[in-house]
Design an enzyme around this catalytic site. Structure first.
Site, mmCIF file in Angstrom:
data_model
loop_
_atom_site.group_PDB
_atom_site.id
_atom_site.type_symbol
_atom_site.label_atom_id
_atom_site.label_comp_id
_atom_site.label_asym_id
_atom_site.label_seq_id
_atom_site.Cartn_x
_atom_site.Cartn_y
_atom_site.Cartn_z
ATOM 1 N N ALA A 21 0.846 -1.194 0.000
ATOM 2 C CA ALA A 21 0.000 0.000 0.000
ATOM 3 C C ALA A 21 0.884 1.247 0.000
ATOM 4 O O ALA A 21 1.847 1.336 0.759
ATOM 5 C CB ALA A 21 -0.910 -0.013 1.225
ATOM 6 N N CYS A 109 -3.042 -9.312 5.938
ATOM 7 C CA CYS A 109 -2.808 -7.940 6.411
ATOM 8 C C CYS A 109 -2.892 -7.911 7.952
ATOM 9 O O CYS A 109 -3.877 -8.349 8.539
ATOM 10 C CB CYS A 109 -3.828 -6.982 5.802
ATOM 11 N N ASP A 220 11.891 -10.900 3.326
ATOM 12 C CA ASP A 220 13.334 -10.626 3.465
ATOM 13 C C ASP A 220 14.190 -11.045 2.268
ATOM 14 O O ASP A 220 15.391 -11.250 2.436
ATOM 15 C CB ASP A 220 13.900 -11.286 4.730
HETATM 16 C C1 LIG Z 1 4.412 -0.340 3.235
HETATM 17 C C2 LIG Z 1 3.889 -1.746 3.067
HETATM 18 C C3 LIG Z 1 2.610 -1.940 2.575
HETATM 19 C C4 LIG Z 1 2.103 -3.240 2.412
HETATM 20 N N1 LIG Z 1 0.868 -3.396 1.853
HETATM 21 C C5 LIG Z 1 0.413 -4.654 1.587
HETATM 22 C C6 LIG Z 1 -0.821 -4.866 0.892
HETATM 23 O O1 LIG Z 1 -1.508 -3.924 0.489
HETATM 24 N N2 LIG Z 1 -1.204 -6.145 0.676
HETATM 25 C C7 LIG Z 1 -0.460 -7.226 1.085
HETATM 26 O O2 LIG Z 1 -0.840 -8.373 0.861
HETATM 27 N N3 LIG Z 1 0.718 -7.042 1.734
HETATM 28 C C8 LIG Z 1 1.171 -5.810 1.968
HETATM 29 N N4 LIG Z 1 2.395 -5.639 2.552
HETATM 30 C C9 LIG Z 1 3.227 -6.817 2.860
HETATM 31 C C10 LIG Z 1 4.172 -7.134 1.697
HETATM 32 O O3 LIG Z 1 3.431 -7.519 0.563
HETATM 33 C C11 LIG Z 1 5.153 -8.275 2.069
HETATM 34 O O4 LIG Z 1 4.399 -9.415 2.389
HETATM 35 C C12 LIG Z 1 6.053 -7.915 3.240
HETATM 36 O O5 LIG Z 1 6.604 -6.623 3.093
HETATM 37 C C13 LIG Z 1 7.201 -8.947 3.388
HETATM 38 O O6 LIG Z 1 7.992 -9.009 2.251
HETATM 39 P P1 LIG Z 1 9.429 -8.253 2.147
HETATM 40 O O7 LIG Z 1 10.254 -8.724 3.316
HETATM 41 O O8 LIG Z 1 9.996 -8.673 0.823
HETATM 42 O O9 LIG Z 1 9.148 -6.784 2.249
HETATM 43 C C14 LIG Z 1 2.901 -4.360 2.751
HETATM 44 C C15 LIG Z 1 4.187 -4.145 3.263
HETATM 45 C C16 LIG Z 1 4.688 -2.876 3.417
HETATM 46 C C17 LIG Z 1 6.087 -2.694 3.942
#
Ligand SMILES: Cc1cc2nc3c(=O)[nH]c(=O)nc-3n(C[C@H](O)[C@H](O)[C@H](O)COP(=O)(O)O)c2cc1C
Length: 332
Positions: A21, A109, A220
């Site tokens: 988001a 979420c 990660d």
């Molecule tokens: C700012 C932000 C907004 C996010 N918004 C959503 C979202 O709208 N829908 C969703 O399924 N996950 C959302 N997530 C989770 C990410 O899709 C992801 O699962 C999470 O950041 C872990 O992955 P990463 O370690 O690669 O960042 C959001 C994460 C962040 C940091």
């Protein structure tokens, strides 16, 4: 090579931009696709608000540049099967969106505002309702020829993740007829703290095999090493990358070869290149939004691009007061 079939959609070596988001706008999604992301879900959109307030109210979150984004995916959240039924049907009937390929349901979420309504992560605690939502959504998706996927976590809390509850959950939902599951390696209680739990992801992957659908691992992944480790240790079929792409869409080019033995191109991205990309994202954002709104909405993304640059904190203050493209350019 990793081939994944999400229903009838065939994807080679899947690297998916995680929905975020405020970050995964059409502009950012199309840039990431240009660097090799396989598909890019929209940020989460409320199924109920499509029902109650009409699709135009949510359209700013739903809009997709079909030409620039390749395979397209809309993520919905909610807690009422009939809301999803209505929202998916409405999307599929809308001439601006009817081309969408995948509908993704958010069951991960962690935000209190969402969880307290019984949506997002709360659905991990109510597998019966989660199944009802998926069955209702599948009925509509099937009738419009769309693929349905789910994004969730490794459990609501550490207890669920350890005692098999989370595995039961994924086993059940992967047998409903959904075409893929993406799992973030943290519990709801962890929000974004701690490290992604590779062992828990591996257990979730095993449990999802009863449904015989692709398993996409998330959490990660920030470089070739962490991507290869994730693939090898979880047995995942695909990878989803979130925060490491913020201000760094080049990561998809860097990870291009993780499914093969050789290494991808990972030349250092210069500050000049980052500034140019920031301006490119801003001008793309201005295709969809008025200039002042685009500049304001780009703030988090701008901060990500300038992170680590010399004088970043001073730059940050200046960029936050900018209201036009020219001002941003001048500051940079
Ligand atoms: C700012 C932000 C907004 C996010 N918004 C959503 C979202 O709208 N829908 C969703 O399924 N996950 C959302 N997530 C989770 C990410 O899709 C992801 O699962 C999470 O950041 C872990 O992955 P990463 O370690 O690669 O960042 C959001 C994460 C962040 C940091």
């Amino acid at each position: 090579m990793g081939i994944v079939n999400i229903g009838k959609i065939r994807i080679e070596d899947p690297l998916i931009l995680a929905p975020m988001a405020g970050t995964t706008t059409p502009a950012f999604r199309s840039i990431c696709h240009g660097f090799g992301s396989s598909y890019q879900p929209t940020e989460l959109v409320s199924a109920r608000s499509i029902l109650y307030s009409g699709i135009d109210k949510s359209y700013c979150y739903l809009m997709i540049d079909r030409e620039a984004e390749g395979i397209t995916c809309i993520q919905l959240f909610g807690n009422e099967p009939s809301d999803f039924e209505y929202a998916i049907g409405r999307i599929c009937e809308d001439e601006r969106l009817s081309f969408v390929d995948i509908i993704d349901i958010n069951m991960g979420c962690p935000v209190q505002k969402v969880v307290k309504t019984g949506a997002g992560s709360a659905l991990m605690r109510d597998p019966v309702l989660a199944e009802k939502i998926l069955k209702a959504s599948l009925k509509v998706c099937d009738s419009y020829g769309k693929e349905l996927t789910v994004k969730t976590r490794i459990g609501y809390d550490a207890e669920d993740s350890r005692n098999g509850k989370a595995e039961d959950f994924i086993r059940r939902i992967s047998q409903t007829g959904v075409k893929a599951v993406a799992v973030h390696g943290r519990t709801r209680d962890q929000m974004y703290h701690g490290n992604a739990d590779i062992d828990a992801l591996q257990r979730m992957k095993k449990a999802s095999e009863d449904g015989n659908i692709p398993f996409i691992a998330n959490g990660d992944i920030k470089d070739t090493e962490s991507a290869r480790k994730m693939l090898k240790e979880t047995g995942a079929d695909g990878l989803m990358i979130g925060r490491a792409a913020q201000g760094n869409p080049w990561i998809f080019r860097e990870l291009k070869d993780v499914y093969k033995e050789k290494d991808g191109i990972c030349g250092k991205i210069t500050f000049e290149e980052r500034k140019e990309m920031l301006l490119r994202e801003l001008s793309l954002t201005m295709k969809y939004k008025d200039e002042n709104i685009a500049v304001r909405e780009m703030r988090p993304s701008m901060m990500a691009y300038i992170k680590g640059m010399p004088g970043a904190s001073e730059l940050k203050v200046k960029l936050c007061s900018a209201l036009t493209y020219d001002e941003v350019k001048e500051i940079l």
